[in-house]
Scaffold this motif. Structure first.
Motif, PDB file in Angstrom:
ATOM      1  N   ARG A 122       3.346  15.798  -5.659  1.00 51.74           N
ATOM      2  CA  ARG A 122       3.173  14.681  -4.730  1.00 51.74           C
ATOM      3  C   ARG A 122       4.045  14.841  -3.504  1.00 51.74           C
ATOM      4  NH1 ARG A 122       4.706  10.937  -2.158  1.00 51.74           N
ATOM      5  NH2 ARG A 122       6.814  11.634  -2.632  1.00 51.74           N
ATOM      6  N   PRO A 154       0.800  -1.237   0.000  1.00 50.68           N
ATOM      7  CA  PRO A 154       0.000   0.000   0.000  1.00 50.68           C
ATOM      8  C   PRO A 154       0.830   1.284   0.000  1.00 50.68           C
ATOM      9  CG  PRO A 154       0.015  -0.983   2.185  1.00 50.68           C
ATOM     10  CD  PRO A 154       0.698  -1.965   1.277  1.00 50.68           C
ATOM     11  N   HIS A 155       2.111   1.203   0.324  1.00 44.63           N
ATOM     12  CA  HIS A 155       2.921   2.414   0.433  1.00 44.63           C
ATOM     13  C   HIS A 155       3.880   2.590  -0.743  1.00 44.63           C
ATOM     14  CE1 HIS A 155       1.339   2.713   4.467  1.00 44.63           C
ATOM     15  NE2 HIS A 155       1.843   1.541   4.787  1.00 44.63           N
ATOM     16  N   SER A 172      -0.525   5.988  -9.076  1.00 41.75           N
ATOM     17  CA  SER A 172      -1.479   6.973  -8.556  1.00 41.75           C
ATOM     18  C   SER A 172      -2.849   6.871  -9.219  1.00 41.75           C
ATOM     19  CB  SER A 172      -0.920   8.384  -8.755  1.00 41.75           C
ATOM     20  OG  SER A 172      -0.960   8.756 -10.124  1.00 41.75           O
ATOM     21  N   ARG A 175       9.298   9.267  -3.259  1.00 40.85           N
ATOM     22  CA  ARG A 175      10.381   9.906  -2.508  1.00 40.85           C
ATOM     23  C   ARG A 175      11.744   9.474  -3.035  1.00 40.85           C
ATOM     24  NH1 ARG A 175       8.883  12.708   1.818  1.00 40.85           N
ATOM     25  NH2 ARG A 175      10.936  12.559   2.783  1.00 40.85           N
ATOM     26  N   GLU A 226       3.564   3.922  -3.745  1.00 36.29           N
ATOM     27  CA  GLU A 226       3.588   5.234  -4.388  1.00 36.29           C
ATOM     28  C   GLU A 226       4.409   6.228  -3.580  1.00 36.29           C
ATOM     29  OE1 GLU A 226       0.595   8.931  -5.528  1.00 36.29           O
ATOM     30  OE2 GLU A 226      -0.261   6.947  -5.103  1.00 36.29           O
ATOM     31  N   THR A 227       4.227   6.227  -2.262  1.00 30.99           N
ATOM     32  CA  THR A 227       4.956   7.160  -1.402  1.00 30.99           C
ATOM     33  C   THR A 227       6.452   6.867  -1.415  1.00 30.99           C
ATOM     34  OG1 THR A 227       3.051   7.456   0.045  1.00 30.99           O
ATOM     35  CG2 THR A 227       5.215   8.008   0.951  1.00 30.99           C
ATOM     36  N   VAL A 228       6.813   5.603  -1.251  1.00 37.67           N
ATOM     37  CA  VAL A 228       8.227   5.232  -1.160  1.00 37.67           C
ATOM     38  C   VAL A 228       8.946   5.494  -2.482  1.00 37.67           C
ATOM     39  CG1 VAL A 228       9.829   3.320  -0.830  1.00 37.67           C
ATOM     40  CG2 VAL A 228       7.829   3.542   0.661  1.00 37.67           C
TER      41      VAL A 228
END
Length: 310
Positions: A276, A27-28, A210, A35, A30-32
């Motif tokens: 983002r 689930p993470h 996304s 960054r 996109e964030t990881v």
């Protein structure tokens, strides 16, 4: 064939969507990965590229025409976002970037080679966007996010922004190395190129991630706003650059063609990466990247056919 230049973009974006749909990276993801692009891969790509590019490439009339079109499109996009669609200063910065920041790397190079037969104009466009446009956009986003500008320390915080922002730091170091004519160690250049090579494909995969399973609160960009931004990017920007180049700077036909085609390139995925990272206008940037890329397939083809090569 011009179409082939767009295929990798859609393949990598579609790959990201499928990966998210199957839940392969959790689930993470996109964030990881987002960054990673912003803090690691993008700075690694920018530093050696700018360091090896003579800064005097700014000094030509073609760049002035391109810069004029960029300024007009970005200014119009920002004003529309703030005055008409009610976005804040940061949202205006994202809208401006969506309306005028071109995909000069992974689309600019193949389009230049296939349509123009020469990709030398890529370097000054990249320098203009990285050393002039990006700092302005990131300063506005940094201020809007509330993480940097504090009462009584606004000037100090803005001056220190390059030290906190890896993209600006890499660009500043690269510009310093270029200005001082430093010869970078081959091992450092190769390491940066290997790491930086992951930036563009990973950013496109993140863009695809996304598109799947976004929270209802994110919604979609209002059609009127999205249409306005895509029109600014794919139509107004190249027309403005052509007009300045033709009637003000009196560029020859070949240079006019180059300036107009580069100005007609779609919104760079950097717009989504920055939005983002700061959590401002993410949906707007994502939709602008996708739709401007689709529309530009037609506008680039028309411009390439209408404008003479010499």
């Amino acid at each position: 064939m011009l179409f082939s230049a767009f295929v990798p973009i859609w393949v990598l974006t579609g790959t990201g969507y499928l990966v998210a749909r199957r839940g392969l990276l959790g689930p993470h993801a996109e964030t990881v990965l987002g960054r990673f692009v912003f803090h690691v891969a993008m700075p690694a790509a920018l530093f050696p590229m700018i360091a090896r590019t003579p800064l005097d490439r700014f000094a030509n009339t073609s760049v002035l025409a391109f810069a004029a079109g960029t300024a007009l499109a970005m200014g119009a996009g920002a004003l529309l976002a703030v005055l008409v669609f009610g976005r804040g200063r940061g949202g205006g910065a994202v809208a401006g970037m969506a309306a005028g920041y071109v995909n000069s790397a992974n689309l600019g190079i193949p389009v230049a080679m296939q349509v123009l037969g020469d990709a030398t104009f890529v370097a000054p466009v990249v320098l203009l966007q990285v050393l002039v446009v990006t700092p302005v956009v990131l300063m506005l986003l940094d201020a809007e996010s509330g993480t940097a500008v504090r009462p009584g320390r606004r000037l100090l915080d803005l001056l220190a922004l390059p030290l906190r922002n890896p993209v600006l730091l890499a660009a500043a170091l690269g510009a310093a190395a270029s200005a001082l004519h430093w010869r970078l160690p081959a091992e450092l250049v190769r390491s940066c190129e290997l790491l930086g090579g992951a930036g563009v494909p990973t950013a496109l995969v993140v863009l695809g991630l996304s598109l799947h399973g976004r929270p209802p609160a994110e919604g979609r960009t209002p059609p009127a706003e999205l249409t306005a931004l895509v029109t600014l990017k794919t139509v107004l920007q190249p027309l403005a650059a052509y007009a300045v180049g033709h009637w003000v700077l009196h560029l020859p036909a070949g240079q006019l063609r180059t300036v107009a085609l580069f100005s007609a390139l779609p919104t760079a995925q950097n717009a989504y990466t920055y939005a983002r990272e700061y959590g401002i206008g993410k949906v707007l940037a994502r939709d602008a990247v996708l739709w401007s890329t689709l529309v530009s397939m037609a506008t680039l083809s028309v411009l390439g056919w209408l404008l003479p090569a010499a």
